[in-house]
Design a protein around this motif. Structure first.
Motif, PDB file in Angstrom:
ATOM      1  N   GLU A  74       0.825  -1.209   0.000  1.00  0.00           N
ATOM      2  CA  GLU A  74       0.000   0.000   0.000  1.00  0.00           C
ATOM      3  C   GLU A  74       0.859   1.259   0.000  1.00  0.00           C
ATOM      4  O   GLU A  74       0.599   2.207  -0.739  1.00  0.00           O
ATOM      5  CB  GLU A  74      -0.948  -0.011   1.210  1.00  0.00           C
ATOM      6  N   VAL A  75       1.903   1.266   0.838  1.00  0.00           N
ATOM      7  CA  VAL A  75       2.803   2.417   0.891  1.00  0.00           C
ATOM      8  C   VAL A  75       3.628   2.496  -0.397  1.00  0.00           C
ATOM      9  O   VAL A  75       3.819   3.582  -0.950  1.00  0.00           O
ATOM     10  CB  VAL A  75       3.688   2.382   2.155  1.00  0.00           C
ATOM     11  N   ALA A  76       4.109   1.371  -0.896  1.00  0.00           N
ATOM     12  CA  ALA A  76       4.874   1.376  -2.149  1.00  0.00           C
ATOM     13  C   ALA A  76       4.036   1.959  -3.288  1.00  0.00           C
ATOM     14  O   ALA A  76       4.540   2.746  -4.098  1.00  0.00           O
ATOM     15  CB  ALA A  76       5.338  -0.038  -2.497  1.00  0.00           C
ATOM     16  N   ARG A  77       2.759   1.610  -3.322  1.00  0.00           N
ATOM     17  CA  ARG A  77       1.852   2.141  -4.351  1.00  0.00           C
ATOM     18  C   ARG A  77       1.729   3.660  -4.220  1.00  0.00           C
ATOM     19  O   ARG A  77       1.872   4.394  -5.203  1.00  0.00           O
ATOM     20  CB  ARG A  77       0.474   1.476  -4.223  1.00  0.00           C
ATOM     21  N   GLU A  78       1.509   4.131  -2.991  1.00  0.00           N
ATOM     22  CA  GLU A  78       1.366   5.572  -2.781  1.00  0.00           C
ATOM     23  C   GLU A  78       2.673   6.312  -3.049  1.00  0.00           C
ATOM     24  O   GLU A  78       2.658   7.453  -3.531  1.00  0.00           O
ATOM     25  CB  GLU A  78       0.858   5.861  -1.366  1.00  0.00           C
ATOM     26  N   MET A  79       3.795   5.690  -2.775  1.00  0.00           N
ATOM     27  CA  MET A  79       5.084   6.315  -3.073  1.00  0.00           C
ATOM     28  C   MET A  79       5.258   6.504  -4.577  1.00  0.00           C
ATOM     29  O   MET A  79       5.667   7.580  -5.038  1.00  0.00           O
ATOM     30  CB  MET A  79       6.238   5.461  -2.511  1.00  0.00           C
ATOM     31  N   ALA A  80       4.979   5.466  -5.347  1.00  0.00           N
ATOM     32  CA  ALA A  80       5.131   5.554  -6.808  1.00  0.00           C
ATOM     33  C   ALA A  80       4.174   6.591  -7.386  1.00  0.00           C
ATOM     34  O   ALA A  80       4.558   7.410  -8.236  1.00  0.00           O
ATOM     35  CB  ALA A  80       4.917   4.186  -7.445  1.00  0.00           C
ATOM     36  N   GLU A  81       2.930   6.564  -6.931  1.00  0.00           N
ATOM     37  CA  GLU A  81       1.954   7.540  -7.427  1.00  0.00           C
ATOM     38  C   GLU A  81       2.345   8.958  -7.013  1.00  0.00           C
ATOM     39  O   GLU A  81       2.182   9.906  -7.788  1.00  0.00           O
ATOM     40  CB  GLU A  81       0.558   7.182  -6.917  1.00  0.00           C
ATOM     41  N   LEU A  91       6.726   7.938 -15.624  1.00  0.00           N
ATOM     42  CA  LEU A  91       6.940   6.596 -15.095  1.00  0.00           C
ATOM     43  C   LEU A  91       7.724   6.709 -13.800  1.00  0.00           C
ATOM     44  O   LEU A  91       8.722   7.438 -13.743  1.00  0.00           O
ATOM     45  CB  LEU A  91       7.725   5.757 -16.112  1.00  0.00           C
ATOM     46  N   ALA A  92       7.281   5.997 -12.770  1.00  0.00           N
ATOM     47  CA  ALA A  92       7.976   6.033 -11.474  1.00  0.00           C
ATOM     48  C   ALA A  92       8.000   4.654 -10.846  1.00  0.00           C
ATOM     49  O   ALA A  92       7.030   3.899 -10.928  1.00  0.00           O
ATOM     50  CB  ALA A  92       7.306   7.023 -10.526  1.00  0.00           C
ATOM     51  N   VAL A  93       9.111   4.375 -10.198  1.00  0.00           N
ATOM     52  CA  VAL A  93       9.249   3.146  -9.431  1.00  0.00           C
ATOM     53  C   VAL A  93       9.515   3.525  -7.980  1.00  0.00           C
ATOM     54  O   VAL A  93      10.154   4.549  -7.707  1.00  0.00           O
ATOM     55  CB  VAL A  93      10.392   2.252  -9.991  1.00  0.00           C
ATOM     56  N   SER A  94       8.989   2.713  -7.059  1.00  0.00           N
ATOM     57  CA  SER A  94       9.235   2.947  -5.636  1.00  0.00           C
ATOM     58  C   SER A  94       9.759   1.677  -4.988  1.00  0.00           C
ATOM     59  O   SER A  94       9.468   0.566  -5.443  1.00  0.00           O
ATOM     60  CB  SER A  94       7.970   3.426  -4.927  1.00  0.00           C
ATOM     61  N   GLY A 115       6.594  -0.411  -6.006  1.00  0.00           N
ATOM     62  CA  GLY A 115       5.462   0.169  -6.714  1.00  0.00           C
ATOM     63  C   GLY A 115       5.923   0.622  -8.085  1.00  0.00           C
ATOM     64  O   GLY A 115       7.087   1.002  -8.266  1.00  0.00           O
ATOM     65  N   LEU A 116       5.022   0.571  -9.048  1.00  0.00           N
ATOM     66  CA  LEU A 116       5.310   1.045 -10.396  1.00  0.00           C
ATOM     67  C   LEU A 116       4.090   1.813 -10.872  1.00  0.00           C
ATOM     68  O   LEU A 116       3.005   1.243 -10.980  1.00  0.00           O
ATOM     69  CB  LEU A 116       5.604  -0.125 -11.334  1.00  0.00           C
ATOM     70  N   ALA A 117       4.282   3.100 -11.114  1.00  0.00           N
ATOM     71  CA  ALA A 117       3.175   3.954 -11.554  1.00  0.00           C
ATOM     72  C   ALA A 117       3.547   4.589 -12.883  1.00  0.00           C
ATOM     73  O   ALA A 117       4.699   4.939 -13.118  1.00  0.00           O
ATOM     74  CB  ALA A 117       2.893   5.047 -10.517  1.00  0.00           C
ATOM     75  N   ALA A 118       2.548   4.711 -13.738  1.00  0.00           N
ATOM     76  CA  ALA A 118       2.758   5.349 -15.033  1.00  0.00           C
ATOM     77  C   ALA A 118       1.472   6.032 -15.453  1.00  0.00           C
ATOM     78  O   ALA A 118       0.375   5.548 -15.154  1.00  0.00           O
ATOM     79  CB  ALA A 118       3.172   4.317 -16.086  1.00  0.00           C
ATOM     80  N   GLU A 119       1.634   7.148 -16.130  1.00  0.00           N
ATOM     81  CA  GLU A 119       0.465   7.853 -16.645  1.00  0.00           C
ATOM     82  C   GLU A 119      -0.282   6.936 -17.603  1.00  0.00           C
ATOM     83  O   GLU A 119       0.311   6.377 -18.527  1.00  0.00           O
ATOM     84  CB  GLU A 119       0.888   9.137 -17.348  1.00  0.00           C
ATOM     85  N   LEU A 154       8.070   0.508 -19.135  1.00  0.00           N
ATOM     86  CA  LEU A 154       8.279   1.083 -20.467  1.00  0.00           C
ATOM     87  C   LEU A 154       7.634   0.236 -21.540  1.00  0.00           C
ATOM     88  O   LEU A 154       7.019   0.733 -22.487  1.00  0.00           O
ATOM     89  CB  LEU A 154       9.778   1.260 -20.739  1.00  0.00           C
ATOM     90  N   PHE A 155       7.745  -1.080 -21.386  1.00  0.00           N
ATOM     91  CA  PHE A 155       7.092  -1.992 -22.332  1.00  0.00           C
ATOM     92  C   PHE A 155       5.587  -1.780 -22.308  1.00  0.00           C
ATOM     93  O   PHE A 155       4.933  -1.670 -23.358  1.00  0.00           O
ATOM     94  CB  PHE A 155       7.434  -3.447 -21.992  1.00  0.00           C
ATOM     95  N   ASN A 156       5.007  -1.676 -21.099  1.00  0.00           N
ATOM     96  CA  ASN A 156       3.559  -1.491 -20.969  1.00  0.00           C
ATOM     97  C   ASN A 156       3.123  -0.135 -21.537  1.00  0.00           C
ATOM     98  O   ASN A 156       2.062  -0.045 -22.164  1.00  0.00           O
ATOM     99  CB  ASN A 156       3.129  -1.633 -19.513  1.00  0.00           C
ATOM    100  N   LEU A 157       3.921   0.888 -21.322  1.00  0.00           N
ATOM    101  CA  LEU A 157       3.585   2.203 -21.881  1.00  0.00           C
ATOM    102  C   LEU A 157       3.599   2.175 -23.406  1.00  0.00           C
ATOM    103  O   LEU A 157       2.809   2.873 -24.052  1.00  0.00           O
ATOM    104  CB  LEU A 157       4.553   3.268 -21.366  1.00  0.00           C
ATOM    105  N   ALA A 158       4.486   1.401 -23.965  1.00  0.00           N
ATOM    106  CA  ALA A 158       4.585   1.303 -25.427  1.00  0.00           C
ATOM    107  C   ALA A 158       3.336   0.648 -26.026  1.00  0.00           C
ATOM    108  O   ALA A 158       3.032   0.856 -27.200  1.00  0.00           O
ATOM    109  CB  ALA A 158       5.831   0.523 -25.833  1.00  0.00           C
ATOM    110  N   GLN A 159       2.597  -0.093 -25.204  1.00  0.00           N
ATOM    111  CA  GLN A 159       1.402  -0.789 -25.685  1.00  0.00           C
ATOM    112  C   GLN A 159       0.152   0.097 -25.702  1.00  0.00           C
ATOM    113  O   GLN A 159      -0.867  -0.279 -26.252  1.00  0.00           O
ATOM    114  CB  GLN A 159       1.127  -2.029 -24.822  1.00  0.00           C
ATOM    115  N   ILE A 160       0.250   1.258 -25.071  1.00  0.00           N
ATOM    116  CA  ILE A 160      -0.924   2.146 -24.982  1.00  0.00           C
ATOM    117  C   ILE A 160      -1.169   2.802 -26.332  1.00  0.00           C
ATOM    118  O   ILE A 160      -0.298   3.255 -27.007  1.00  0.00           O
ATOM    119  CB  ILE A 160      -0.714   3.241 -23.898  1.00  0.00           C
TER     120      ILE A 160
END
Length: 160
Positions: A74-81, A91-94, A115-119, A154-160
């Protein structure tokens, strides 16, 4: 994938990266910025070792910290976001964990949450138990895993 590959992919995709680190103390950002030209894609790194720093710099909720502790998905998610919100990165990693020595029955040495957050993507959080490898080895293993997560992001962002 090497660190250079991550940077090259980010540059090709025009993606800026931020890191939010606790137990790694900036090792992820250091690995990225060791490569010449990384300033084209590394936007910033947050080293938030204390709970106060996580709250002030990344906007991690005090309620989340109280309910789950700093070493939690939960904290890792909030850190990345929070790293995305408090930067110009896409793109951010925590990383938050227990490098050791020490730990507890419920949160043993070597447990690290990421955590891994991306727009445009759902934030991902996961826990890896590296085991009681010793402080230095846990930190290096966590750094390497975080770099792998950036590659996946980055791979996932390329799929958007």
């Amino acid at each position: 994938m090497t660190v250079s590959d991550v940077l090259d992919r980010a540059k090709a995709q025009q993606v800026m990266i931020a890191t939010a680190e606790s137990c790694t103390g900036g090792l992820v950002a250091a690995a990225l910025t060791d490569i010449p030209g990384s300033s084209a894609v590394v936007e910033r790194g947050f080293v938030t070792y204390t709970n106060t720093a996580k709250q002030q710099m990344l906007g991690v909720s005090g309620e989340t910290l109280a309910a789950h502790g700093a070493v939690s998905e939960e904290v890792a998610r909030e850190m990345a976001e929070g790293a995305i919100r408090h930067s110009d990165a896409q793109l951010a990693v925590s990383v938050t964990g227990i490098a050791g020595p020490g730990g507890s029955e419920f949160k043993p040495e070597g447990r690290v949450c990421f955590g891994l957050a991306a727009e445009g993507l759902t934030t991902r959080a996961e826990t890896v138990d590296f085991g009681a490898l010793g402080r230095g080895k846990v930190r290096i293993a966590a750094r390497d895993h975080a770099l792998d997560l950036l590659s996946q992001g980055l791979f996932n962002l390329a799929q958007i």
